[in-house]
Motif scaffolding. Structure first.
Motif, PDB file in Angstrom:
ATOM      1  N   TYR A 113     -23.414  28.377   6.576  1.00  0.00           N
ATOM      2  CA  TYR A 113     -22.792  28.669   5.288  1.00  0.00           C
ATOM      3  C   TYR A 113     -23.532  29.819   4.596  1.00  0.00           C
ATOM      4  O   TYR A 113     -22.902  30.730   4.050  1.00  0.00           O
ATOM      5  CB  TYR A 113     -22.808  27.431   4.386  1.00  0.00           C
ATOM      6  CG  TYR A 113     -22.131  27.673   3.055  1.00  0.00           C
ATOM      7  CD1 TYR A 113     -20.759  27.528   2.918  1.00  0.00           C
ATOM      8  CD2 TYR A 113     -22.869  28.094   1.952  1.00  0.00           C
ATOM      9  CE1 TYR A 113     -20.128  27.790   1.715  1.00  0.00           C
ATOM     10  CE2 TYR A 113     -22.246  28.358   0.743  1.00  0.00           C
ATOM     11  CZ  TYR A 113     -20.878  28.198   0.629  1.00  0.00           C
ATOM     12  OH  TYR A 113     -20.265  28.466  -0.571  1.00  0.00           O
ATOM     13  N   LYS A 114     -24.848  29.793   4.650  1.00  0.00           N
ATOM     14  CA  LYS A 114     -25.640  30.857   4.028  1.00  0.00           C
ATOM     15  C   LYS A 114     -25.376  32.192   4.715  1.00  0.00           C
ATOM     16  O   LYS A 114     -25.288  33.243   4.063  1.00  0.00           O
ATOM     17  CB  LYS A 114     -27.130  30.500   4.121  1.00  0.00           C
ATOM     18  CG  LYS A 114     -28.042  31.445   3.353  1.00  0.00           C
ATOM     19  CD  LYS A 114     -27.824  31.327   1.858  1.00  0.00           C
ATOM     20  CE  LYS A 114     -28.776  32.220   1.089  1.00  0.00           C
ATOM     21  NZ  LYS A 114     -28.528  32.179  -0.378  1.00  0.00           N
ATOM     22  N   HIS A 115     -25.211  32.167   6.020  1.00  0.00           N
ATOM     23  CA  HIS A 115     -24.913  33.384   6.773  1.00  0.00           C
ATOM     24  C   HIS A 115     -23.566  33.967   6.361  1.00  0.00           C
ATOM     25  O   HIS A 115     -23.416  35.178   6.202  1.00  0.00           O
ATOM     26  CB  HIS A 115     -24.918  33.079   8.269  1.00  0.00           C
ATOM     27  CG  HIS A 115     -24.570  34.246   9.136  1.00  0.00           C
ATOM     28  ND1 HIS A 115     -23.269  34.539   9.488  1.00  0.00           N
ATOM     29  CD2 HIS A 115     -25.343  35.203   9.720  1.00  0.00           C
ATOM     30  CE1 HIS A 115     -23.257  35.607  10.250  1.00  0.00           C
ATOM     31  NE2 HIS A 115     -24.494  36.031  10.417  1.00  0.00           N
ATOM     32  N   ASP A 116     -22.578  33.085   6.173  1.00  0.00           N
ATOM     33  CA  ASP A 116     -21.223  33.527   5.832  1.00  0.00           C
ATOM     34  C   ASP A 116     -21.074  33.876   4.357  1.00  0.00           C
ATOM     35  O   ASP A 116     -20.146  34.600   3.976  1.00  0.00           O
ATOM     36  CB  ASP A 116     -20.209  32.445   6.200  1.00  0.00           C
ATOM     37  CG  ASP A 116     -20.037  32.298   7.706  1.00  0.00           C
ATOM     38  OD1 ASP A 116     -20.513  33.184   8.441  1.00  0.00           O
ATOM     39  OD2 ASP A 116     -19.435  31.302   8.138  1.00  0.00           O
ATOM     40  N   HIS A 117     -21.965  33.357   3.513  1.00  0.00           N
ATOM     41  CA  HIS A 117     -21.876  33.571   2.064  1.00  0.00           C
ATOM     42  C   HIS A 117     -23.245  34.001   1.522  1.00  0.00           C
ATOM     43  O   HIS A 117     -23.884  33.270   0.754  1.00  0.00           O
ATOM     44  CB  HIS A 117     -21.396  32.314   1.342  1.00  0.00           C
ATOM     45  CG  HIS A 117     -20.075  31.809   1.813  1.00  0.00           C
ATOM     46  ND1 HIS A 117     -19.939  30.977   2.911  1.00  0.00           N
ATOM     47  CD2 HIS A 117     -18.817  32.007   1.335  1.00  0.00           C
ATOM     48  CE1 HIS A 117     -18.673  30.691   3.084  1.00  0.00           C
ATOM     49  NE2 HIS A 117     -17.962  31.301   2.161  1.00  0.00           N
ATOM     50  N   PRO A 118     -23.731  35.168   1.921  1.00  0.00           N
ATOM     51  CA  PRO A 118     -25.076  35.612   1.485  1.00  0.00           C
ATOM     52  C   PRO A 118     -25.180  35.777  -0.019  1.00  0.00           C
ATOM     53  O   PRO A 118     -26.283  35.766  -0.569  1.00  0.00           O
ATOM     54  CB  PRO A 118     -25.253  36.953   2.211  1.00  0.00           C
ATOM     55  CG  PRO A 118     -23.862  37.417   2.518  1.00  0.00           C
ATOM     56  CD  PRO A 118     -23.063  36.174   2.769  1.00  0.00           C
ATOM     57  N   GLU A 119     -24.040  35.927  -0.689  1.00  0.00           N
ATOM     58  CA  GLU A 119     -24.065  36.106  -2.143  1.00  0.00           C
ATOM     59  C   GLU A 119     -24.301  34.797  -2.884  1.00  0.00           C
ATOM     60  O   GLU A 119     -24.637  34.788  -4.077  1.00  0.00           O
ATOM     61  CB  GLU A 119     -22.741  36.722  -2.617  1.00  0.00           C
ATOM     62  CG  GLU A 119     -21.531  35.781  -2.622  1.00  0.00           C
ATOM     63  CD  GLU A 119     -20.995  35.416  -1.245  1.00  0.00           C
ATOM     64  OE1 GLU A 119     -20.155  34.516  -1.159  1.00  0.00           O
ATOM     65  OE2 GLU A 119     -21.426  36.043  -0.251  1.00  0.00           O
ATOM     66  N   SER A 120     -24.127  33.674  -2.197  1.00  0.00           N
ATOM     67  CA  SER A 120     -24.264  32.372  -2.844  1.00  0.00           C
ATOM     68  C   SER A 120     -25.705  31.892  -2.779  1.00  0.00           C
ATOM     69  O   SER A 120     -26.368  31.995  -1.740  1.00  0.00           O
ATOM     70  CB  SER A 120     -23.354  31.342  -2.168  1.00  0.00           C
ATOM     71  OG  SER A 120     -23.532  30.078  -2.728  1.00  0.00           O
ATOM     72  N   ASN A 121     -26.200  31.363  -3.887  1.00  0.00           N
ATOM     73  CA  ASN A 121     -27.559  30.809  -3.907  1.00  0.00           C
ATOM     74  C   ASN A 121     -27.525  29.283  -3.921  1.00  0.00           C
ATOM     75  O   ASN A 121     -28.506  28.627  -4.250  1.00  0.00           O
ATOM     76  CB  ASN A 121     -28.352  31.326  -5.109  1.00  0.00           C
ATOM     77  CG  ASN A 121     -27.616  31.113  -6.433  1.00  0.00           C
ATOM     78  OD1 ASN A 121     -26.659  30.352  -6.485  1.00  0.00           O
ATOM     79  ND2 ASN A 121     -28.059  31.795  -7.472  1.00  0.00           N
ATOM     80  N   ILE A 122     -26.369  28.718  -3.592  1.00  0.00           N
ATOM     81  CA  ILE A 122     -26.209  27.270  -3.547  1.00  0.00           C
ATOM     82  C   ILE A 122     -26.027  26.834  -2.095  1.00  0.00           C
ATOM     83  O   ILE A 122     -25.109  27.286  -1.411  1.00  0.00           O
ATOM     84  CB  ILE A 122     -24.987  26.815  -4.375  1.00  0.00           C
ATOM     85  CG1 ILE A 122     -25.154  27.245  -5.840  1.00  0.00           C
ATOM     86  CG2 ILE A 122     -24.809  25.309  -4.283  1.00  0.00           C
ATOM     87  CD1 ILE A 122     -23.940  26.944  -6.699  1.00  0.00           C
ATOM     88  N   SER A 123     -26.906  25.979  -1.627  1.00  0.00           N
ATOM     89  CA  SER A 123     -26.778  25.462  -0.265  1.00  0.00           C
ATOM     90  C   SER A 123     -25.676  24.405  -0.220  1.00  0.00           C
ATOM     91  O   SER A 123     -25.511  23.629  -1.156  1.00  0.00           O
ATOM     92  CB  SER A 123     -28.100  24.848   0.203  1.00  0.00           C
ATOM     93  OG  SER A 123     -29.098  25.835   0.282  1.00  0.00           O
ATOM     94  N   GLN A 124     -24.917  24.403   0.861  1.00  0.00           N
ATOM     95  CA  GLN A 124     -23.832  23.444   1.019  1.00  0.00           C
ATOM     96  C   GLN A 124     -24.167  22.452   2.127  1.00  0.00           C
ATOM     97  O   GLN A 124     -24.589  22.833   3.213  1.00  0.00           O
ATOM     98  CB  GLN A 124     -22.524  24.175   1.344  1.00  0.00           C
ATOM     99  CG  GLN A 124     -21.991  25.031   0.215  1.00  0.00           C
ATOM    100  CD  GLN A 124     -21.427  24.202  -0.935  1.00  0.00           C
ATOM    101  OE1 GLN A 124     -21.153  23.015  -0.787  1.00  0.00           O
ATOM    102  NE2 GLN A 124     -21.235  24.843  -2.079  1.00  0.00           N
ATOM    103  N   TYR A 125     -23.976  21.183   1.795  1.00  0.00           N
ATOM    104  CA  TYR A 125     -24.203  20.107   2.759  1.00  0.00           C
ATOM    105  C   TYR A 125     -22.999  19.170   2.723  1.00  0.00           C
ATOM    106  O   TYR A 125     -22.172  19.244   1.831  1.00  0.00           O
ATOM    107  CB  TYR A 125     -25.481  19.324   2.420  1.00  0.00           C
ATOM    108  CG  TYR A 125     -26.735  20.151   2.442  1.00  0.00           C
ATOM    109  CD1 TYR A 125     -27.497  20.264   3.601  1.00  0.00           C
ATOM    110  CD2 TYR A 125     -27.166  20.820   1.297  1.00  0.00           C
ATOM    111  CE1 TYR A 125     -28.655  21.028   3.623  1.00  0.00           C
ATOM    112  CE2 TYR A 125     -28.323  21.584   1.306  1.00  0.00           C
ATOM    113  CZ  TYR A 125     -29.066  21.679   2.471  1.00  0.00           C
ATOM    114  OH  TYR A 125     -30.210  22.428   2.493  1.00  0.00           O
ATOM    115  N   GLY A 126     -22.946  18.282   3.694  1.00  0.00           N
ATOM    116  CA  GLY A 126     -21.886  17.278   3.676  1.00  0.00           C
ATOM    117  C   GLY A 126     -20.904  17.455   4.815  1.00  0.00           C
ATOM    118  O   GLY A 126     -21.273  17.882   5.919  1.00  0.00           O
TER     119      GLY A 126
END
Length: 219
Positions: A113-126
Motif C-alpha cells: 500500500y505504501k509503495h502504491d500510495h507514497p503520498e499517504s502517511n497512513i499505513s493500511q492494515y486489515g
C-alpha cells in the motif's frame, strides 16, 4: 423479622434492576469493499453469531464453522453483498484452485500500500473483499494474460477496460517479485476497476452471505 425479610426482598429487586444488561454484541473483523484509503471506519459490533445457524438450499450452515467478516463498502454490490452484510469465510491454504467468479478476502499488505500510495502517511492494515477472475503470470505479456481471462470478464472486450487492466498489470510488475498473481474486480465510486494481488495476500474465500435477520449494526 418481617422487616428483615422485606429488606432482603427489596435488596434483591434493586440488584436485578441495577444489574447491567448483558452485551449481546460481538466484534468481528471488517472486509473493506472499495477504495481502502477513502473509506470511513464501520462499527464492527453486530449481533453475537457464535451459536447461530441457518438453512441454505436445504442444508444447515453452522456459522461457528467459518470465520465471520462484516463488509464495509459497496464495491461488491453487483454480487449482492452490501455494507453491513456478514460473510462466512473459509481459509485458503491451497491458493491455486480458485474458481472464476469466487468472492475472496485479501489481507492488506501495508508495504505494498505504501509503495502504491507514497503520498499517504497512513499505513493500511486489515482485509478487503474482491471478485476473482483469474490467475496471471507477470512474466507474460499483457496480451497473453488478456487472452486467458477476457472470456471470463466480457467487459474486457471494451477498450477502456482492456487498457485499465494493462495499466494495473504494468504497475504490479514494479512491485511484485513473485510474478504469479491474482486478478480480481472491484469498484471505485461505482466505476469498475481491477486489483492485482500476490497469492500470499489471499486469505480466504467467501462461502455464504449471512441472512440479514441475523445482522444488526450497532450504530
Amino acid at each position: 423479622m418481617i422487616a428483615v425479610y422485606l429488606g432482603v426482598i427489596i435488596a434483591i429487586i434493586l440488584y436485578y434492576i441495577a444489574k447491567p444488561t448483558p452485551d449481546n454484541k460481538q466484534t468481528y473483523r471488517i472486509a473493506k469493499a472499495g477504495d481502502v484509503e477513502h473509506m470511513s471506519p464501520l462499527e464492527s459490533k453486530i449481533n453475537d453469531l457464535s451459536n447461530k445457524s441457518f438453512i441454505f438450499n436445504g442444508k444447515r450452515i453452522n456459522i461457528k464453522d467459518y470465520e465471520v467478516f462484516v463488509v464495509d463498502g459497496e464495491s461488491m454490490s453487483n454480487c449482492d453483498i452490501h455494507t453491513g452484510n456478514g460473510v462466512l469465510v473459509s481459509r485458503l491454504f491451497n491458493k491455486n484452485e480458485l474458481e472464476n467468479g469466487a468472492i475472496v478476502i485479501y489481507e492488506i499488505d501495508p508495504n505494498r500500500y505504501k509503495h502504491d500510495h507514497p503520498e499517504s502517511n497512513i499505513s493500511q492494515y486489515g482485509f478487503k473483499i474482491r471478485q476473482f477472475i483469474g490467475y496471471a503470470d507477470l512474466y507474460e505479456e499483457n496480451e497473453v494474460i488478456y487472452n486467458k481471462i477476457q472470456h471470463i470478464d466480457t467487459e474486457l472486450k471494451e477498450e477502456k477496460f482492456k487498457k485499465l487492466l494493462y495499466q494495473k498489470l504494468d504497475k504490479a510488475r514494479k512491485y511484485f517479485q513473485d510474478k504469479k498473481v491474482i486478478v480480481s474486480i472491484t469498484y471505485k465510486d461505482n466505476q469498475k476497476d481491477y486489483s492485482i494481488h500476490s497469492l500470499s495476500e489471499l486469505y480466504g474465500i467467501v462461502k455464504y452471505i449471512i441472512p440479514d435477520k441475523y445482522i444488526s449494526n450497532s450504530n
